[in-house]
Design a protein around this motif. Structure first.
Motif, mmCIF file in Angstrom:
data_model
loop_
_atom_site.group_PDB
_atom_site.id
_atom_site.type_symbol
_atom_site.label_atom_id
_atom_site.label_comp_id
_atom_site.label_asym_id
_atom_site.label_seq_id
_atom_site.Cartn_x
_atom_site.Cartn_y
_atom_site.Cartn_z
ATOM 1 N N TYR A 20 0.813 -1.217 0.000
ATOM 2 C CA TYR A 20 0.000 0.000 0.000
ATOM 3 C C TYR A 20 0.844 1.264 0.000
ATOM 4 C CZ TYR A 20 -4.351 -2.551 0.435
ATOM 5 O OH TYR A 20 -5.426 -3.358 0.187
ATOM 6 N N GLY A 21 2.151 1.133 0.208
ATOM 7 C CA GLY A 21 3.038 2.276 0.099
ATOM 8 C C GLY A 21 3.318 3.009 1.397
ATOM 9 N N SER A 22 2.428 2.861 2.374
ATOM 10 C CA SER A 22 2.678 3.495 3.655
ATOM 11 C C SER A 22 1.767 2.893 4.722
ATOM 12 C CB SER A 22 2.451 5.011 3.595
ATOM 13 O OG SER A 22 1.079 5.332 3.600
ATOM 14 N N GLU A 23 2.267 2.916 5.920
ATOM 15 C CA GLU A 23 1.472 2.440 7.055
ATOM 16 C C GLU A 23 0.240 3.318 7.245
ATOM 17 O OE1 GLU A 23 2.046 2.558 11.787
ATOM 18 O OE2 GLU A 23 3.718 1.675 10.676
ATOM 19 N N ARG A 24 0.403 4.607 7.069
ATOM 20 C CA ARG A 24 -0.700 5.557 7.267
ATOM 21 C C ARG A 24 -1.864 5.264 6.314
ATOM 22 N NH1 ARG A 24 0.776 11.667 7.457
ATOM 23 N NH2 ARG A 24 1.202 11.078 9.592
ATOM 24 N N LEU A 25 -1.560 5.025 5.042
ATOM 25 C CA LEU A 25 -2.605 4.716 4.073
ATOM 26 C C LEU A 25 -3.287 3.401 4.420
ATOM 27 C CD1 LEU A 25 -4.202 5.169 1.497
ATOM 28 C CD2 LEU A 25 -2.291 4.178 0.222
ATOM 29 N N MET A 26 -2.499 2.408 4.786
ATOM 30 C CA MET A 26 -3.063 1.110 5.142
ATOM 31 C C MET A 26 -4.014 1.242 6.335
ATOM 32 S SD MET A 26 -2.616 -1.725 7.370
ATOM 33 C CE MET A 26 -1.508 -0.737 8.289
ATOM 34 N N ILE A 27 -3.624 2.007 7.340
ATOM 35 C CA ILE A 27 -4.472 2.229 8.507
ATOM 36 C C ILE A 27 -5.767 2.934 8.094
ATOM 37 C CG2 ILE A 27 -4.656 3.524 10.671
ATOM 38 C CD1 ILE A 27 -2.991 1.010 10.960
ATOM 39 N N ARG A 28 -5.678 3.878 7.173
ATOM 40 C CA ARG A 28 -6.894 4.566 6.696
ATOM 41 C C ARG A 28 -7.829 3.598 5.980
ATOM 42 N NH1 ARG A 28 -3.716 9.571 4.825
ATOM 43 N NH2 ARG A 28 -3.847 8.557 2.816
ATOM 44 N N ILE A 29 -7.278 2.641 5.256
ATOM 45 C CA ILE A 29 -8.106 1.649 4.570
ATOM 46 C C ILE A 29 -8.813 0.762 5.604
ATOM 47 C CG2 ILE A 29 -8.055 -0.373 3.058
ATOM 48 C CD1 ILE A 29 -5.726 1.093 1.557
ATOM 49 N N VAL A 30 -8.092 0.347 6.632
ATOM 50 C CA VAL A 30 -8.699 -0.458 7.705
ATOM 51 C C VAL A 30 -9.794 0.360 8.402
ATOM 52 C CG1 VAL A 30 -8.288 -1.572 9.941
ATOM 53 C CG2 VAL A 30 -6.694 -1.951 8.047
ATOM 54 N N ALA A 31 -9.511 1.625 8.697
ATOM 55 C CA ALA A 31 -10.501 2.481 9.366
ATOM 56 C C ALA A 31 -11.740 2.659 8.497
ATOM 57 C CB ALA A 31 -9.889 3.835 9.704
ATOM 58 N N SER A 32 -11.547 2.794 7.195
ATOM 59 C CA SER A 32 -12.676 2.923 6.278
ATOM 60 C C SER A 32 -13.530 1.658 6.310
ATOM 61 C CB SER A 32 -12.163 3.186 4.863
ATOM 62 O OG SER A 32 -13.222 3.213 3.946
ATOM 63 N N GLY A 33 -12.881 0.504 6.301
ATOM 64 C CA GLY A 33 -13.607 -0.765 6.393
ATOM 65 C C GLY A 33 -14.373 -0.876 7.693
ATOM 66 N N ARG A 34 -13.750 -0.444 8.764
ATOM 67 C CA ARG A 34 -14.401 -0.454 10.075
ATOM 68 C C ARG A 34 -15.648 0.438 10.048
ATOM 69 N NH1 ARG A 34 -10.083 1.117 13.250
ATOM 70 N NH2 ARG A 34 -10.583 3.297 12.889
ATOM 71 N N ASN A 35 -15.534 1.607 9.429
ATOM 72 C CA ASN A 35 -16.654 2.545 9.363
ATOM 73 C C ASN A 35 -17.793 2.046 8.482
ATOM 74 O OD1 ASN A 35 -15.359 4.342 11.085
ATOM 75 N ND2 ASN A 35 -14.436 5.485 9.417
ATOM 76 N N THR A 36 -17.495 1.152 7.545
ATOM 77 C CA THR A 36 -18.543 0.606 6.681
ATOM 78 C C THR A 36 -19.111 -0.695 7.225
ATOM 79 O OG1 THR A 36 -16.967 -0.550 5.260
ATOM 80 C CG2 THR A 36 -17.602 1.693 4.606
#
Length: 69
Positions: A20-36
């Motif tokens: 994913y290129g960065s830990e920050r982006l990966m965490i945002r993807i996980v957070a987005s999944g959590r929010n959905t």
């Protein structure tokens, strides 16, 4: 206390961070999944605090998003 993630699971997670290129982006993807409403994803954005079940859910989710699963 909950079980810590295995070395193999942590390596899978770190490989996904590289993909994913960065830990920050990966965490945002996980957070987005959590929010959905994706089940089992960790509530914390600090992956170093995740237990084995949370790490497994995050890795499974990220691999699914990547098309590995």
């Amino acid at each position: 206390m909950n079980e810590l993630p295995s070395v193999a699971l942590t390596r899978r997670f770190l490989a996904l961070c590289q993909h994913y290129g960065s830990e920050r982006l990966m965490i945002r993807i996980v957070a987005s999944g959590r929010n959905t409403g994706a089940p089992g994803l960790p509530e914390s954005d600090d992956w170093t605090t995740w237990d084995a079940d949370e790490m497994r859910a995050a890795v499974d989710y990220l691999e699914h998003k990547r098309g590995v699963r």
